[in-house]
Design an enzyme around this catalytic site. Structure first.
Site, PDB file in Angstrom:
ATOM      1  N   THR A   1      -0.607   1.919   6.954  1.00  0.00           N
ATOM      2  CA  THR A   1      -0.521   0.706   6.141  1.00  0.00           C
ATOM      3  C   THR A   1      -0.444  -0.507   7.063  1.00  0.00           C
ATOM      4  OG1 THR A   1       0.762  -0.577   4.565  1.00  0.00           O
ATOM      5  CG2 THR A   1       2.003   0.983   5.916  1.00  0.00           C
ATOM      6  N   GLY A   2      -1.150  -1.549   6.680  1.00  0.00           N
ATOM      7  CA  GLY A   2      -1.142  -2.747   7.520  1.00  0.00           C
ATOM      8  C   GLY A   2      -2.480  -3.444   7.426  1.00  0.00           C
TER       9      GLY A   2
ATOM     10  N   ARG B   1     -14.822  -6.426   0.200  1.00  0.00           N
ATOM     11  CA  ARG B   1     -14.165  -5.977   1.440  1.00  0.00           C
ATOM     12  C   ARG B   1     -13.447  -4.638   1.214  1.00  0.00           C
ATOM     13  NH1 ARG B   1      -8.633  -4.560   2.753  1.00  0.00           N
ATOM     14  NH2 ARG B   1      -8.284  -5.013   4.944  1.00  0.00           N
TER      15      ARG B   1
ATOM     16  N   GLY C   1     -10.849  -1.919   3.200  1.00  0.00           N
ATOM     17  CA  GLY C   1      -9.951  -1.776   4.358  1.00  0.00           C
ATOM     18  C   GLY C   1      -9.934  -0.363   4.902  1.00  0.00           C
ATOM     19  N   ASP C   2      -8.850  -0.031   5.549  1.00  0.00           N
ATOM     20  CA  ASP C   2      -8.750   1.283   6.207  1.00  0.00           C
ATOM     21  C   ASP C   2      -8.321   2.405   5.254  1.00  0.00           C
ATOM     22  OD1 ASP C   2      -6.244  -0.122   6.006  1.00  0.00           O
ATOM     23  OD2 ASP C   2      -5.345   1.488   7.173  1.00  0.00           O
TER      24      ASP C   2
ATOM     25  N   THR D   1       0.874  -1.185   0.000  1.00  0.00           N
ATOM     26  CA  THR D   1       0.000   0.000   0.000  1.00  0.00           C
ATOM     27  C   THR D   1       0.907   1.230   0.000  1.00  0.00           C
ATOM     28  OG1 THR D   1      -1.815  -1.035   1.158  1.00  0.00           O
ATOM     29  CG2 THR D   1      -1.561   1.328   1.509  1.00  0.00           C
TER      30      THR D   1
ATOM     31  N   GLY E   1      -5.888  -3.731   7.641  1.00  0.00           N
ATOM     32  CA  GLY E   1      -6.860  -2.646   7.666  1.00  0.00           C
ATOM     33  C   GLY E   1      -7.943  -2.730   8.712  1.00  0.00           C
TER      34      GLY E   1
HETATM   35  N1  ASP Z   1      -4.242  -1.333   4.875  1.00  0.00           N
HETATM   36  C1  ASP Z   1      -4.513  -1.971   3.618  1.00  0.00           C
HETATM   37  C2  ASP Z   1      -5.851  -2.655   3.719  1.00  0.00           C
HETATM   38  O1  ASP Z   1      -6.139  -3.242   4.725  1.00  0.00           O
HETATM   39  C3  ASP Z   1      -3.486  -2.984   3.239  1.00  0.00           C
HETATM   40  C4  ASP Z   1      -2.057  -2.601   3.448  1.00  0.00           C
HETATM   41  O2  ASP Z   1      -1.767  -1.528   3.933  1.00  0.00           O
HETATM   42  O3  ASP Z   1      -1.159  -3.418   3.132  1.00  0.00           O
HETATM   43  O4  ASP Z   1      -6.578  -2.650   2.761  1.00  0.00           O
END
Ligand code: ASP
Length: 358
Positions: free
Chosen positions: A274-275, A251, A253-254, A223, A277
């Protein structure tokens, strides 16, 4: 004659003294210039290209060089804009566009695949001066979703548009659409196949499948995000992603959620996450950092450390953030093995990192 000699001597002394004085004491112009540069608003920019299990042993030299090069290209593009007096939002989108166009990151061109083999992209931006924000989720035909998020912010009365509606809005605003095949990359497709295999293994423990494919492991993340402080003292943040490999049921995410994946407020800071979500949504991570600074009066460093290393970790979430405050202090905090990241300050000094020890 004697008088003339004395006069010459005096003139000599005077010239010598004024030259010396010129050297050691700043002239009025110099003084003013120094004051201007001291009072000049600090500026800076930070980018990320995803956090996760990014380990040196799983990375080839050429891959690492490719990541470092593109991170440098992206951050320089944004920094040039800030240096020339451009605004923080322009810098954020310029840096993110470069990462969206690269197959290396999980955004734009390099977006991960859904369970059904599609690419559904999410993005958001926030302007710290006006607290305006724009976001799109689940778009499948937009090359640079971050630009569409800016368009939603500037030219609609909404904050978040999704799917087909978001694409209709894009077309009505003059955006061109891409064929969905534009987002196909072999690397991400293999990553999906691996995730599906892993799911099967979890269901059937007897099946022996090698899941430790370093090449695949490196493809799970990526991301992208950017935060910037411009010469006017304005902050901006943006985040763009393909989401998570093997996601289903539309789905989201954040990344397109203001307050979770992206937040900016001139009173405090700008943040891009990032991570995993779901945890960032539940922890309202980006806003939480800003709120801690605002209500507790603590520094950016303290707030980001508390939110990522304690609150997010206690919740079971993994990932990281990049952030910059209204004085130009930065934080790149993560609780994973690595995070692709870079920072450039007012003086143009560049700092690129991938692993924890960088
Ligand atoms: N945060 C992003 C999500 O959950 C994914 C990512 O940051 O790797 O969609």
């Amino acid at each position: 004659m004697k008088n003339f000699r004395i006069l010459t001597l005096l003139i000599g002394f005077f010239v010598l003294f004024s030259c010396k004085n010129e050297k050691n004491t700043p002239t009025e112009t110099q003084k003013v210039l120094n004051e201007v540069s001291q009072n000049e608003q600090n500026f800076g920019i930070v980018i990320h290209g995803g956090a996760g299990t990014i380990l040196k042993e799983n990375m080839t030299d050429s891959m690492e060089i490719a990541y470092r090069n593109i991170l440098e290209e992206a951050i320089r593009a944004g920094h040039d804009i800030l240096n020339d007096g451009g605004n923080a939002m322009e810098a954020v989108t310029a840096s993110i566009n470069i990462m969206e166009d690269s197959p290396l990151f999980n955004a734009g061109k390099g977006a991960v695949f859904t369970h059904e083999g599609r690419n559904e992209l999410d993005a958001s931006v926030m302007d710290g001066n006006t607290l305006n924000a724009g976001a799109v989720a689940g778009v499948t035909q937009i090359k640079n979703p971050i630009n569409l998020a800016v368009e939603v912010m500037n030219n609609s009365e909404h904050v978040l548009l999704t799917g087909k509606g978001a694409e209709q809005f894009a077309i009505s605003r003059g955006f061109t659409t891409e064929d969905t095949s534009y987002f196909y990359t072999e690397r991400r497709y293999r990553s999906l196949q691996n995730a599906i295999k892993r799911e099967k293994v979890e269901l059937d423990h007897d099946e022996k499948v090698s899941l430790i494919d370093p090449f695949i492991l490196n493809t799970k993340y990526g991301t992208v995000g950017c935060v910037a402080l411009d010469k006017n003292g304005d902050l901006a943040a943006g985040t763009s992603t393909g989401g998570m490999t093997n996601k289903r049921w539309n789905r989201i995410g954040d990344s397109p959620i203001i307050g979770a994946g992206t937040y900016a407020n001139n009173n405090t800071c700008a943040v891009s996450s990032t991570g995993w979500g779901e945890y960032f949504i539940r922890g309202i991570v980006a806003y939480d950092i800003s709120a801690m600074m605002e209500y507790k009066g603590i520094s950016l460093e303290e707030a980001t450390e508390e939110v990522i290393q304690n609150k997010l970790t206690d919740l079971g979430g993994t990932g990281g953030i990049i952030a910059i405050d209204n004085e130009g202090n930065v934080s790149m905090e993560f609780n994973t093995a690595g995070m692709y990241r870079a920072h450039m300050d007012r003086d143009g000094s560049l700092n690129i990192g991938i692993y924890k020890e960088d």
